[in-house]
Write a protein that holds these residues in place. Sequence first.
Motif, PDB file in Angstrom:
ATOM      1  N   GLU B 709       0.821  -1.206   0.000  1.00 58.57           N
ATOM      2  CA  GLU B 709       0.000   0.000   0.000  1.00 58.57           C
ATOM      3  C   GLU B 709       0.860   1.263   0.000  1.00 58.57           C
ATOM      4  OE1 GLU B 709      -3.233   0.721  -1.045  1.00 58.57           O
ATOM      5  OE2 GLU B 709      -3.982  -0.698   0.439  1.00 58.57           O
ATOM      6  N   THR B 890      -7.994   3.361 -11.728  1.00 60.23           N
ATOM      7  CA  THR B 890      -8.401   4.271 -10.651  1.00 60.23           C
ATOM      8  C   THR B 890      -8.066   3.688  -9.277  1.00 60.23           C
ATOM      9  OG1 THR B 890     -10.605   3.297 -10.687  1.00 60.23           O
ATOM     10  CG2 THR B 890     -10.254   5.310 -11.982  1.00 60.23           C
ATOM     11  N   ASP B 891      -7.790   2.400  -9.233  1.00 56.73           N
ATOM     12  CA  ASP B 891      -7.414   1.823  -7.939  1.00 56.73           C
ATOM     13  C   ASP B 891      -6.561   0.581  -8.133  1.00 56.73           C
ATOM     14  OD1 ASP B 891      -7.181   1.528  -5.217  1.00 56.73           O
ATOM     15  OD2 ASP B 891      -9.215   0.779  -4.885  1.00 56.73           O
ATOM     16  N   PHE B 892      -5.574   0.451  -7.319  1.00 57.53           N
ATOM     17  CA  PHE B 892      -4.846  -0.800  -7.091  1.00 57.53           C
ATOM     18  C   PHE B 892      -4.045  -0.594  -5.822  1.00 57.53           C
ATOM     19  CE2 PHE B 892      -2.225   1.669 -10.099  1.00 57.53           C
ATOM     20  CZ  PHE B 892      -1.025   1.763  -9.433  1.00 57.53           C
ATOM     21  N   VAL B 893      -3.639  -1.675  -5.202  1.00 53.57           N
ATOM     22  CA  VAL B 893      -2.900  -1.556  -3.953  1.00 53.57           C
ATOM     23  C   VAL B 893      -1.576  -0.835  -4.242  1.00 53.57           C
ATOM     24  CG1 VAL B 893      -1.750  -2.817  -2.094  1.00 53.57           C
ATOM     25  CG2 VAL B 893      -3.963  -3.607  -2.957  1.00 53.57           C
ATOM     26  N   GLY B 894      -1.386   0.292  -3.604  1.00 53.25           N
ATOM     27  CA  GLY B 894      -0.164   1.069  -3.809  1.00 53.25           C
ATOM     28  C   GLY B 894      -0.388   2.319  -4.630  1.00 53.25           C
ATOM     29  N   ILE B 895      -1.594   2.489  -5.196  1.00 53.83           N
ATOM     30  CA  ILE B 895      -1.800   3.629  -6.100  1.00 53.83           C
ATOM     31  C   ILE B 895      -1.623   4.952  -5.357  1.00 53.83           C
ATOM     32  CG2 ILE B 895      -4.333   3.730  -5.767  1.00 53.83           C
ATOM     33  CD1 ILE B 895      -4.515   4.389  -8.801  1.00 53.83           C
ATOM     34  N   ARG B 896      -2.114   4.979  -4.106  1.00 53.16           N
ATOM     35  CA  ARG B 896      -2.009   6.216  -3.337  1.00 53.16           C
ATOM     36  C   ARG B 896      -0.602   6.376  -2.758  1.00 53.16           C
ATOM     37  NH1 ARG B 896      -0.840   9.972  -1.623  1.00 53.16           N
ATOM     38  NH2 ARG B 896      -1.899  11.606  -0.452  1.00 53.16           N
TER      39      ARG B 896
END
Lengths: 98, 1002, 193
Positions: B709, B890-896
């Motif tokens: 993440e 728009t989303d994947f684990v680590g995107i943020r």
Amino acid sequence: MLLIRCPYCEEERPELEFRNAGEAHIARSADMAATSDDDFEKFFFIRSNPKGIIYERWRHMHGCARFFNAVRDTVSDRFLMTYKAGEPKPAKLPGAFE
Amino acid sequence: MIATFRIPGAGRLKQAETARFSFDGQSYAGVEGETLASALLANGVHLVGRSFKYHRPRGFLSAGAEEPNALVEIKRDSARRTPNVRATVQELYDGLTAQSQNRWPSLAFDVSALGDIASPLLSAGFYYKTFMWPKFAWKNFYEPRIRAAAGLGVAPDQPDPDHYSARFAHCDVLVLGGGAAGIAAALAAAETGVRVILADEQVDFGGSLRFESGAMIDGQDGFAWAQGAVATLRAMDNVRVLSRTTAFGYYAQNFVGLVERVSDHLQNLGRELPRERLWQVRAKRVVLATGAIERHMVFADNDRPGVMLASAARTYLNHFGVAVGRNVGVYTANDSAYAAAIDLKKAGIGVAAIVDLRDNPTGSVIDEARALGIEVNFGRAVIRAGGKLRVSSMTVQPKNGGGERTIPVDAILMSAGWTPSVHLFSQSRGKVAFNDETKRFVPGTYAQDCVSVGACNGTDGLSATIDEAYAAGAKAAKDAGVKNAGANVVKGTKPKVDASESWSRGMLGAAPGAGPDTTVKAFVDFQNDVTAKDIRQAVHEGMRSIEHVKRFTTNGMATDQGKTSNMHGLAIAAETLGKPIPQVGLTTFRAPYTPVTFGSIVGHARGPLFDPTRKTAIHPWAEAQGAVFEDVGQWKRAWYFPKAGEDMHAAVDRECVTVRKTAGLFDASTLGKIEVVGPDAAKFMELLYTNPWEKLEPGRCRYGIMLREDGFIYDDGVVGRLAADRFHVTTTTGGAPRVMNHMEDYLQTEFPHLNVWLTSTTEQWAVIAVQGPKSREIIAPLVEGIDMSDGALPHMSVREGRICGVPTRLFRMSFTGERGFEVNVPADYGQAVWEALWAEGQKHGACAYGTEAMHVLRAEKGYIIVGQDTDGTVTPGDAGLDWAVGKKKTDFVGIRGMARPDLVAKGRKQLVGLKTKDPKVVLEEGAQIVGDPKQAIPMTMIGHVTSSYWSENCGRSIALALVAGGRDRMGETLYVPMPNATIEVEVTGMVFFDDKGERLNG
Amino acid sequence: MAKAAAKESAAAAPSVERRPALAGQELSVTGVTLAVLPPAQRISLRAPDASVAALSKALGVNLPRKPKTSAAKAGRTALWLGPDEWLVIDEVGKDPLADCAEVTVLHSAVGISHRNVAISVIGPAAAATINSGCPQDLSLDVLPVGAASRTILGKAEIVLLRIAADAFRVECWRSFSDYVFTFLSEAAGDAAA
């Protein structure tokens, strides 16, 4: 070695079958990409590490393999209760052991 | 040699056989079934050791596990040397060889005993004070000398040849302690049919019944009753009786560790018997029946050999048939020592006098002693023991002062009273409470499902003990709530006590003559050489808490953990502080109760069972070919395949060249494999990997990157889509378990709405990588049902079919930059299919290559290895893998995490290639990189080498490195300072070979 | 849905030899006999509650719903491993993967015949042998005949199935089989105590 009640196996099993998985009830945002720096910090880095009651995740790694939640007293190491993943934080905790 | 102190008709070893043994090279005869202590005493030997600090001569204090003095080394052979064995516990066997410890040159003449004379220099806290200055002297001077002079035994220097076994056990009622209380509790619990375990540290059950001559139960002598009761228990299916078994630790939720000494008492250690057996017992209820330990009297020179606990002398006489002297003195502050005097007198031993500190005690034992003609003195103290290597006299004085009288004796039996053994109760986190009337700590608040009975609970008298224990055993069984009545449960009735002895109270602290104004050596803690004066000094120097007094003086910190000394030390500290005992507090009891061998803790986990060694299905072939293996996690992987005369470099160079020239076979079976199945499989993959997956066609593969993440690379691998709802995911070898855990975590707790499941198939498939320009020619003849043309099976595709008639998942992929395939076959067929491919490969000159060549070949192409070129702080951007991140996702684990300010800042370390200016120089992996080699030390380091090899294919060394702002430094010269030289390097791209990638279809 | 990935067809017989791990290894000591069992057909089956009836029908054995239980019929045993997870073992050569391939309800069936190795532990000291490294209570009250559980033995994960009062089937992953067999062998030597 602790005994931990697995809410899926519905019995207490030896700690050797389990693995701790950190603090519970820290929800990943549904809109992760839009999370602010502050919120991400709280989500990813900040943990309560209380002296006393902790809500934490465990995995019955070498059993049913399910993740679940537990309420444990970090002072006495006692598990007050365990409940399935996805269930809300219990509003009331069972009384202290006799 | 004749055992002169054995009393005919006394003791219980009548049927026993003679056992020859030696102590310090001298041969003796003993009797099988007795302890080494008993056998030595039978031979008149009291001097058995030297003390830790002052090297004072020491003998036996006790007859049990609490022994602080009589520590010896038992030597079976050069590897089987066990130091610090309590001679009071070690059972005799024919041929036993024992040695005293901590003395030089001999036990009787020990030059370090000068320390006794110089003892003012070695007072309490001396380590902390004396060796503070000069600072450097600690390491060079003081420490080596202290280590040589002080200490106990010497650790063996060879591997332990014995084996140790372990067992998890469960029961309803665990009874710890096999004296009258424990036996009564076990009887009551067992007859309800619940599962009972009864354990005692001694060979023979009975506890104090082993020496109490006055106990009668159910019309029998107490000891005989105990044997009968234990025989009854042993015969029941629901009862396990463990003798020679010490409960050493009481842990959470009634989890108790016990060590059973299986063969230390046997002459011949057969391989079939373990030395010790560790029992890890989970009990629904625990009954603590751990008894009480007698305290010594604290008076001057109370450590002389021959000065011992009164109950110990009774045990030697009544159980082993050995007299501890011919003319003994008794010094007591309670009744129980009278019984020792009476027993000895009746056995024909001279009792010089009983010295009783109490003013006017009354009772039947006193009358009996007098009736036997023993001189009894009230209100008097023994102020000094005479003699050095053996006690020769006791000097008696009225306790308030007055004329001294010296009485010749060859042993002094002492009793200051009894300390309840609350060790295990305290370990269970129970809180002890001080009984002011009886001056003892007894179990107060319980923290676990256990109960204390008998002497350890402060219950006095055999009758009260059995009443209490029997009721507690029955209640524990009832509370355990289980009724699994064994077939042969024996129903009994509560044992009836017909006669018993009385143990009244005693005293705590220093006796008269060793009071605050004295400087005599009145020992509190024998093993750590702590005197009453030391305790007082600690208080005078400012220690207030008993925990500080303990650490400053080391009272109770030796291997006996203060079983005899803690209460005395506490009382002296309390008196000096002018506070009541409970306000000063008791130190914490910690596991282990008595020392536990490493062997018993390790159990089976040694040698091949230390950790699983995982081998692939193809391992036997590689082994037969002479492969050299390396450890990768628990796996053994073929590292390289040397031919005759080749060293590692030659073999790796040949393997690397052969792969690019013709082809090579590589065992890739250890790669983690996870099958992702379900209608939402692609959605799940989108969330767990940076790459887009929805549009990947079935039959095609993609290199995937998994992040945590926080945005850092966690794992990578090639993923094949077998069907719309089925992916075959590969992971790194070492990452397989944690990647599976990571994926399960997200699936179960963050994305539980997805209909998809994960199954580890790592071990289902053996994987044979065939790489090189001839790879297709090698595989094709063996394959059925798969069109292997470039059009039908392009790079990064997967097909299911058969090879050698065996189902296969055939991947067209490359970790070498050459045309390549990975043949997955069910594991049991792995070796046979490998052999078939090998035979085909031989036609083309292919080789087998190992992990080293694999590493070199991938580095030549700039392919990273997660965990080598990344270290948990590397983003896809840092690794030059931005292309593998789905930009529209728009989303994947680590995107943020990837978007955090630090992770998008300029100047991050980026993965680049390095070429040494001298192509022959191979950098060291992990070497640091600087921009200016002439700068002042410490230099600013701007990166480090992550991978570095000699590349025979490139004809030069190659390296990958993480360098700050690396991709903006192309062509720059940087420096790698090494101890002998500074190496100049040029920053380059990561691809060193075939940078157009033409060979993938070559 | 979720078509079986590795389709076994009787037509194409392997032309190469199958070499199971530890094939044929046995050990017999006082109180216990260990034996590596012949290869079997196995799947890891995952499914929600709603699919259990259809899958049970297709497999010919009722998938157990109660934790730590198993069900067996005609040489095929289904072990409850988790609330949506079963290990299906077929010892009579029929492929449960093929049976599931025809089922359209939501599920995941993955062939793991070669992933696991089975060792039988039989004799009056069988439970003690396993308790050398397995922390579970193996008494008949707690682990009755037919009970099944994933757990650990020493440092390896195993699946334990009690086939009789004094008989167990221990399944482990292929590369752990050497460790597990060696562990059980050493433990067996001390189990009669």
